[in-house]
Design a protein around this motif. Sequence first.
Motif, PDB file in Angstrom:
ATOM      1  N   TYR A 550       0.830  -1.211   0.000  1.00  0.00           N
ATOM      2  CA  TYR A 550       0.000   0.000   0.000  1.00  0.00           C
ATOM      3  C   TYR A 550       0.866   1.263   0.000  1.00  0.00           C
ATOM      4  N   PHE A 561      -7.743   2.854  -3.051  1.00  0.00           N
ATOM      5  CA  PHE A 561      -7.709   1.619  -2.272  1.00  0.00           C
ATOM      6  C   PHE A 561      -8.421   1.808  -0.940  1.00  0.00           C
ATOM      7  N   ARG A 562      -8.202   2.957  -0.283  1.00  0.00           N
ATOM      8  CA  ARG A 562      -8.906   3.223   0.975  1.00  0.00           C
ATOM      9  C   ARG A 562     -10.417   3.235   0.758  1.00  0.00           C
ATOM     10  N   GLY A 565     -12.370   0.027   0.441  1.00  0.00           N
ATOM     11  CA  GLY A 565     -12.723  -0.626   1.699  1.00  0.00           C
ATOM     12  C   GLY A 565     -14.183  -0.424   2.073  1.00  0.00           C
ATOM     13  N   LEU A 609     -11.439  -7.536  -4.229  1.00  0.00           N
ATOM     14  CA  LEU A 609     -10.422  -7.491  -3.197  1.00  0.00           C
ATOM     15  C   LEU A 609     -10.359  -8.857  -2.527  1.00  0.00           C
ATOM     16  N   ARG A 614      -9.423  -6.974   1.817  1.00  0.00           N
ATOM     17  CA  ARG A 614     -10.631  -6.189   2.046  1.00  0.00           C
ATOM     18  C   ARG A 614     -10.724  -5.794   3.513  1.00  0.00           C
ATOM     19  N   TYR A 616      -8.175  -5.318   5.437  1.00  0.00           N
ATOM     20  CA  TYR A 616      -7.160  -4.277   5.594  1.00  0.00           C
ATOM     21  C   TYR A 616      -7.669  -2.948   5.044  1.00  0.00           C
ATOM     22  N   ALA A 617      -8.280  -2.989   3.848  1.00  0.00           N
ATOM     23  CA  ALA A 617      -8.819  -1.765   3.239  1.00  0.00           C
ATOM     24  C   ALA A 617      -9.960  -1.196   4.079  1.00  0.00           C
TER      25      ALA A 617
END
Length: 961
Positions: A550, A561-562, A565, A609, A614, A616-617
């Motif tokens: 990341y 990416f954030r 989530g 993801l 996912r 983590y995001a």
Amino acid sequence: MKLLGCVLEYRSARSCVAVRGYAGLNGTETVTEADGRRRLRVRLLGPFEVRLGGEPIVVSGPKQRILLAALALFAGRDVPVDTLARAVWGERTPSRAKASVQTHVMRLRQQVGDGAISTGRDGYRLAADPDDVDVTRFAALLRRAAAEGDPAVERALLGEALALWQGEPLQSVRSDVLLDEHVPQLVESHLVAVERRVDLDLDLGEVDGVAGELTELLVRHPLREPLWERLMRVLAASGRTAEALAVYADCRERFADELGVDPGERLRALHLELLNAVPPDDAGEAAEPPALVPRQLPHDTTRFTARGAELAELDRLLEQAQPDATAIVLIDGTAGVGKTSLAVHWAHRIAGRYPDGQFFLDMRGHSGDAPVPPEAALDTLLRAAGVRPDLIPSTVEGRSAMLRTRFAGTRTILMLDNVATAGQVRPLFGGPGQLVVITSRNQLRGLVARDGARRLSVREFSAAAAACLLAASAGDDRIADEPDAVTELVALCGHLPLAIALAAEYVSRFRDNTIAELVDELRDERSRLDVLRDPHDEGTDLRATFSLSYNALRPEAARLFRLLGLVPGPRFDLFTASALDGRPRTRAALDELVAAHLVNQPGRGRFQLHDLLRAYASGLAEDLDPTERRAAIERLAERYVLLAGRARSVLSRPPRLREVVDIDRELDGVPEFDGHGDALRWIERDRDNLVGTVGLAAAHGLDDLAWRLAWLLSGAWLILHNVQEWVSTARIGLACAERLGDGDAIFLSLNNLAMAHTEAADWGEVRACFERALANRRARGDREGEAQVLSNMGAEPFRHGDFEGAVRMYEQALAALPEGGGGLFRAYVLLNLCGSCAEAGRARAALSYGLRALPLFREASERSYEAICLSNLADACVALGDYDEAMVYSDRSLEYFRELGRGRQIGHALVVRGRILHAKGQSDAASEAWREARELLRPLDDRRLPELDALLGDQGSGVGT
């Protein structure tokens, strides 16, 4: 690893090419027997593996595994009960051994199929082709080789037999009897076969790569003199006499240390022969140890498992490499998927083909330290290759040129682990004869496009492979005792090998706890990554591992990416990503995430993801500024409302659609639908995201968008019979409408929830919702809304078979409509009256109502309801005996339903069509229509199934109920 069959051509003992039907355990050949049974294949020469019908299965229960192994060792022959009992219980067999064996055989049959094990007079037999068990095939090939007179053919047969050998036999089979009685014999047969094949290699002058294989075998069998002898002969035949003499020195030292004796007479004679072949001036020099050949590959894991297909693909990629160019193999994949383990294992397997050295460099592309620059990597490689430091050039170009010169004419492996970019490694390629193995979290597309690298993208484990990895650490018994918990545990780990290995360690550490207890901890997505880690080993911290990928992203990709989530479902498309992002360059940012293996792209236009990524995001999304997070969800919900509105207008146009959404509104990125099928496919594909977005919008105070989306989806839920999603979204929609205090929104949401409960047959909830909706409309003087509720209330008596009661309710709805008003809704009420009258036996009334509704639907281009009306008219005509007119209506309704892809309605229309055909004396055609209807309606558990079973029984169709 795909086990090999008959040989078409033979290049060397380690590159035997199989083309025949021995469909190894990972093969793709025939998976069923001639009698339809699923084909059973067993591997014992290495990790215990079973495939049934081509699919891997985990045989649960240690006793069942022992039984299957014992039967497989004698595949095709009866095995006495006493022999099986000894294998399972050793010398302490139970008093009722025969009954105990019978019980465990019964349990084994439940896993591998009744037809796989036959019962004989005194025992049991594995009803598998001996070629489908590697042990029996191995023995058969050795017998054929021993009887063969042609050395080339004998050598090929031995090579094929040795290719079946995948490691220590009978792994994971906990039977001292089988291990003691069979493994030594199998190992001896294997070694004798290797030694005979090496003799043939020497006779035919083809010894490339043989030295490496013998060296590996001597690690496991250091006191076997025939192996030492053949290694010396192979080295001498390769022109490496000095190394052969050094091997003898090593052998003599080992024998003296461990046995206190000198090597045997044959080895001493060979040593003397080689000494006499060395010129006198070189004899002393030849006796000196040879220059050290780099052997830098990391140690191979003892628990490597379940990558047979990938290993076979790597072998294939290597075979495709051009001999006059550097062979570059790129192994990419997400963090924790096992790229390095696979690369190291494969490199060890083929190391014998590259006798001039194996080099390894961690390029630190994704680590806490700075990536290794090319100049530093070149310096390390040149030093490892024996270049004096003072002779190494100062520039990257000079060092690269020296490396190519140094490696010219040699066969080496260069493994470059954890590579960040193509530019980091291009100067390190040594030229023809070299194999470069690269692992990376990035796709390194330039290496494929410009440098001819061949790519293998590593995916997560299958469920069966994951269970095997768990069993290797936690034990077969615990895995077999909790199959459901194991399945969920593997899913929560996202089938990621590193996560599964960490979970296995946890399970093995707490042996007094059940696997289900660990599963309880992992269900919480927020803490899952904290459970799956070793606090003292950064390499096992999945959150830290993901963060390295990341943190390497550009700001636009990191932001996307954030935001991803927030995606509620497992998959999404560019539309979803763009809605969350709200910026013009979403496609480029998404492509960067795909290239970095932070997002998977399973198909064109579809993304997902990984489950743990996912999680983590999602954690990153929770840290977003609340305003930014709410704005992203609002953009997503707003676009879904418009898209769901357009889908609803294609599937069916409810009277108040345009009051809920302006479907003509222009909004970037919101597509149109090409017909009913396109709209339904989108809703089915994005179902999880649509349901999740209703909840997300409600949770973030976007009540107006939440209730509208819930209401717009109801038409699709009805068609797709997604009752659970319908009820859950309708409840959220009603709560949002009530928070808004909007009377019209509350009415539509109550009606929506009532219809959802109708599909769920929850009649108490249905009545409560309708009573509130009716009071809501009467208080506002909305006669059309009142009629809508009354019409919908007719569903309850209709579902209970009270068709006269349904008629009365629909007549009330029709009377409630204002004179000359109601528009399309009047057509819906007339249609309900048509269907109810037909079911009540009032065919003429049904025909009258249907004929009044039909032109209203045609005028509004409501094809789906027109089709229903035509089907009802056909039913009414059948009741009136007008079969020709009924057939006209039936043909048109079926045409429309098939065009729309409506399975339930096609089934109902086929019931009517069958009745028409039967009345016209076409019994076979009628039965065919009813059989098709039953196939369509059975998965839906439709109310007309008993009727169809009766009709088919009356026709003597031969199809059981």
